[in-house]
Every structure is written in structure tokens, then in C-alpha cells.
Design a protein around this motif. Structure first.
Motif, PDB file in Angstrom:
ATOM      1  N   VAL A 183      -3.030 -13.547 -17.957  1.00  0.00           N
ATOM      2  CA  VAL A 183      -4.364 -13.470 -17.327  1.00  0.00           C
ATOM      3  C   VAL A 183      -4.118 -12.286 -16.457  1.00  0.00           C
ATOM      4  CG1 VAL A 183      -5.001 -16.337 -16.242  1.00  0.00           C
ATOM      5  CG2 VAL A 183      -2.875 -15.034 -15.447  1.00  0.00           C
ATOM      6  N   LEU A 187     -11.213 -19.683 -23.412  1.00  0.00           N
ATOM      7  CA  LEU A 187     -10.024 -19.971 -22.978  1.00  0.00           C
ATOM      8  C   LEU A 187      -9.417 -20.765 -22.706  1.00  0.00           C
ATOM      9  CD1 LEU A 187      -8.013 -18.493 -21.145  1.00  0.00           C
ATOM     10  CD2 LEU A 187      -9.955 -18.557 -19.413  1.00  0.00           C
ATOM     11  N   TYR A 235      -8.374 -20.003 -12.618  1.00  0.00           N
ATOM     12  CA  TYR A 235      -9.737 -20.408 -14.427  1.00  0.00           C
ATOM     13  C   TYR A 235      -9.613 -21.752 -14.369  1.00  0.00           C
ATOM     14  CZ  TYR A 235      -9.314 -15.274 -14.885  1.00  0.00           C
ATOM     15  OH  TYR A 235      -9.368 -13.748 -14.686  1.00  0.00           O
ATOM     16  N   PRO A 255      -1.956  -7.083 -17.746  1.00  0.00           N
ATOM     17  CA  PRO A 255      -2.120  -8.787 -17.523  1.00  0.00           C
ATOM     18  C   PRO A 255      -0.781  -9.097 -17.428  1.00  0.00           C
ATOM     19  CG  PRO A 255      -1.984  -7.412 -19.906  1.00  0.00           C
ATOM     20  CD  PRO A 255      -2.142  -6.618 -18.118  1.00  0.00           C
ATOM     21  N   GLY A 273       0.249  -9.386 -22.927  1.00  0.00           N
ATOM     22  CA  GLY A 273      -0.917  -8.770 -22.442  1.00  0.00           C
ATOM     23  C   GLY A 273      -0.754  -7.792 -22.387  1.00  0.00           C
ATOM     24  N   LEU A 318      -7.236 -11.917 -22.728  1.00  0.00           N
ATOM     25  CA  LEU A 318      -6.998 -12.920 -21.259  1.00  0.00           C
ATOM     26  C   LEU A 318      -6.266 -14.496 -22.700  1.00  0.00           C
ATOM     27  CD1 LEU A 318     -10.170 -14.882 -19.268  1.00  0.00           C
ATOM     28  CD2 LEU A 318      -8.015 -13.719 -19.227  1.00  0.00           C
TER      29      LEU A 318
END
Ligand SMILES: NC(=O)c1ccc[n+]([C@@H]2O[C@H](COP(=O)([O-])OP(=O)(O)OC[C@H]3O[C@@H](n4cnc5c(N)ncnc54)[C@H](O)[C@@H]3O)[C@@H](O)[C@H]2O)c1
Ligand SMILES: O=C(O)C[C@H](O)C(=O)O
Length: 315
Positions: free
Chosen positions: A273, A298, A264, A255, A151, A178
Motif C-alpha cells: 500500500v 485488490l 482498504y 509503496p 512496490g 497496490l
């Protein structure tokens, strides 16, 4: 014997990303660096390390940089950064690397358990979500100490493209990505801003859509340009930012590829994440409310990661 000791970093894999990471760590005087590669690469690895060390008086920086193919030399490393494995070539996906790199990841993880059982691990090798999962399962280390990088890099690419489109400073762009490190990653526009101003106030939707698409394919863009390997400057910079955040206990929100246990809606998976990174590695996963469309995207990204995890040589 000094009261205070230098930190010790082990960088596994002395290829493009490993050497760039080692050099950045040395330049920033983050600690001593041990570069490790396979026995066939022992002399080139020693040569690369010596060359870096000899840059010390010029830069200047202090600290040892050594090269080896003997895992004993990573003994008691505080942090191990894994870049070992093959990189993709034009026409390949990151997932095409899984069979070769999973075997390498299992071998490397066993050596880390043997010689650096208290270390914090950062994983870069691709397909990185599944390789971080492999490392976690093989080492049996707690989840806060096994962390994957994607990320920071994906967000850096997004921020580069936004800053370029608006002709503004890169550090004023806050991007947000994400999900897995594949073409189905999810750049979240709602949580992105420039100097606090929501992105959709500054750029038309079609420009934002083009930036999202370019970010998703950002790794492939470099692979196609290089022709025989993948990106290494921005990936190494991303690893070093995560390493610095952890060893300086900065508690930044960055991230990370983290092990999820319900966050999630996912269990027993490593996925990108937002996290708080600090002296304890991943100190927590931040759960954000998602719109139905964001959750759907996602879900698609997580499904893509799961398909790779299912074929891994781990329990
Ligand atoms: N997660 C990310 O964002 C990201 C970014 C860039 C690259 N990558 C991945 O990182 C990996 C490395 O990329 P690179 O460009 O440095 O590749 P590279 O080919 O330049 O270097 C890889 C090195 O790993 C070494 N190696 C292989 N098996 C080993 C073992 N068992 N122990 C120690 N070393 C071993 C090789 O000899 C080689 O020197 C690739 O899988 C690439 O896809 C991931
Ligand atoms: O694209 C790749 O294969 C390497 C890396 O994951 C990247 O995003 O640059």
C-alpha cells in the motif's frame, strides 16, 4: 569516543540480493554493513565483505563491511535487511518458496529479537507479503518497524516500461502499484502520470494493458532469462531507497508492504500500500479511494496473500 556514530546495517543473506544491497549501502556511505549468512557460507561471506571493503579506496567510500555467520555481530544494528532464503527457478511461483523460507524467517527473526531488539527491519525474502507477516509475528516488534519491499520494485519496472515506450526520462514517470507481490498485483493507471500528465493521454489503452501485464509478470521475466535465480540489481536498489528514506527521515510517499488494521478493508494482513516512510519507519498508510473495479482487483490480490498466510507456522 565520537559524539556522532555511524549507522549500522545488518544484511541477512549474503546471496545475490544481499551482496548487491550491501555494496550499494557501502557505496552510498549509509553506514557500516555486516553481512550474515549460514555457518557453511562463513568464508565466502567474509570474502565477499572483504572484497567490497577493498573497493572503498577506489570508489571512494569509507565505512566497515564485514562478513560473519555469528548473529552476535549484528548487535545493536539500527536496521536489519532480510534477504535470506531460497529464490525461485523457472516454472515456480513465489508462493512455492513458502515452506522453506518461512522456517528461515522464523529463525532469523528470533536472532534479531535477541541481538538487535530496537532495529527497523526491511524484508525482501519471498513470498514477501507472507514473510513480512512471519517476521512481524515472530519478532513482536511494532508494525511501523517491520516493513516489506515489493512496490518500489514493481513500480520501478512499470516506470521502466513506460519510459521505454514513450522514449522519455525514467524520473518523470510516477507509477503506482497496490496489493501483493504476485501476478495479481494491481498497477493503478489512474494514479500514474508522466511529468504530471495522466498516462492515458500519452499511450493507447492496448499499450497500457501490455505494460500492466509485463509489470505483473516482471519478476518471472527475469527468472526465465536468468535460468537459475531471480532479479537482484533492481530489488537491491529498491531496498536501499527504502532504507535511505527511513534513516534520513525523508518522509517520502513510497509503496511498502504494511500491516493493515482496517485500511482498504483488511485486517491482520501485510499487503503493498502507499505509505509515508520516515524516521519512524512506516509513519502512516495512505488510503486512496478506489473504483469498484480497482477494489475487486485488490480483493483478488489480498485473497492470494491470505491463502499463503493461512499456512504459515505462526499464530
Ligand atoms: N521482495 C522482492 O521484491 C524480492 C526481489 C528479489 C528477490 N527476492 C527474494 O529474496 C530472497 C533472496 O534472493 P537471492 O537472489 O539473494 O537468493 P540467493 O540464493 O542468492 O541468496 C540467499 C542467501 O540466503 C542464505 N541463507 C539461507 N538461510 C539463511 C539463514 N538462516 N541465515 C542467513 N542466511 C541464510 C543462503 O545461504 C544464500 O546465501 C529470495 O527468497 C527471493 O525470492 C524478493
Ligand atoms: O520474481 C521473483 O521471484 C523475485 C522477485 O520477487 C522479483 O520480483 O524479481
Amino acid at each position: 569516543m565520537s559524539m556522532f556514530k555511524r549507522r549500522k546495517f545488518a544484511v541477512i543473506g549474503a546471496g545475490f540480493t544481499g551482496t548487491t544491497t550491501a555494496f550499494l549501502l557501502a557505496q552510498k556511505e549509509m553506514g557500516d554493513v555486516v553481512l550474515v549468512d549460514i555457518p557453511e557460507q562463513q568464508n565466502p561471506t567474509k570474502g565477499k565483505a572483504l572484497d567490497m571493503l577493498e573497493a572503498g579506496p577506489v570508489e571512494p567510500f569509507n565505512g566497515k563491511v564485514t562478513g560473519t555467520s555469528n548473529y552476535e555481530d549484528i548487535k545493536d544494528a539500527d536496521m536489519v535487511i532480510i534477504t535470506a532464503g531460497i529464490a525461485r527457478k523457472p516454472g515456480m511461483s513465489r508462493d512455492d518458496l513458502v515452506n522453506i523460507n518461512a522456517k528461515i524467517m522464523v529463525d532469523v527473526s528470533k536472532e534479531i529479537v535477541r541481538y538487535a531488539p530496537d532495529s527497523y527491519i526491511l524484508v525482501l525474502s519471498n513470498p514477501v507479503d507472507a514473510m513480512t507477516y512471519t517476521c512481524f509475528k515472530t519478532t513482536g516488534f511494532p508494525k511501523n518497524r517491520v516493513i516489506g519491499q515489493s512496490g518500489v520494485l514493481d513500480t520501478a519496472r512499470f516506470s521502466t516500461f513506460v519510459a521505454e515506450a514513450l522514449n522519455i526520462a525514467v524520473e518523470d514517470v510516477t507509477g503506482f502499484v497496490l496489493g501483493g507481490h504476485g501476478d495479481s498485483m494491481v498497477p493503478l493507471i489512474r494514479y500514474s502520470n508522466v511529468g504530471g500528465i495522466p498516462l492515458d493521454h500519452l499511450l493507447p489503452q492496448e499499450k497500457i494493458d501490455a505494460i500492466v501485464e509485463r509489470t505483473r509478470k516482471g519478476g518471472g521475466e527475469i527468472v526465465n532469462l536468468l535460468g537459475n535465480g531471480s532479479a537482484y540489481y533492481a530489488p537491491a536498489a529498491s531496498l536501499v531507497q527504502m532504507a535511505e528514506t527511513i534513516v534520513k527521515d525523508k518522509k517520502r510517499i513510497l509503496p511498502s508492504i504494511a500491516y493493515l488494521e482496517g485500511e482498504y478493508g483488511y485486517k491482520d494482513i501485510y499487503l503493498g500500500v502507499p505509505t509515508i516512510l520516515g524516521g519512524n519507519g512506516i509513519e502512516s498508510v495512505i488510503e486512496l479511494p478506489l473504483t469498484a473495479d480497482e477494489q475487486k482487483q485488490l480483493n483478488q490480490s489480498a485473497e492470494d496473500v491470505k491463502k499463503v498466510i493461512e499456512i504459515l507456522p505462526v499464530d
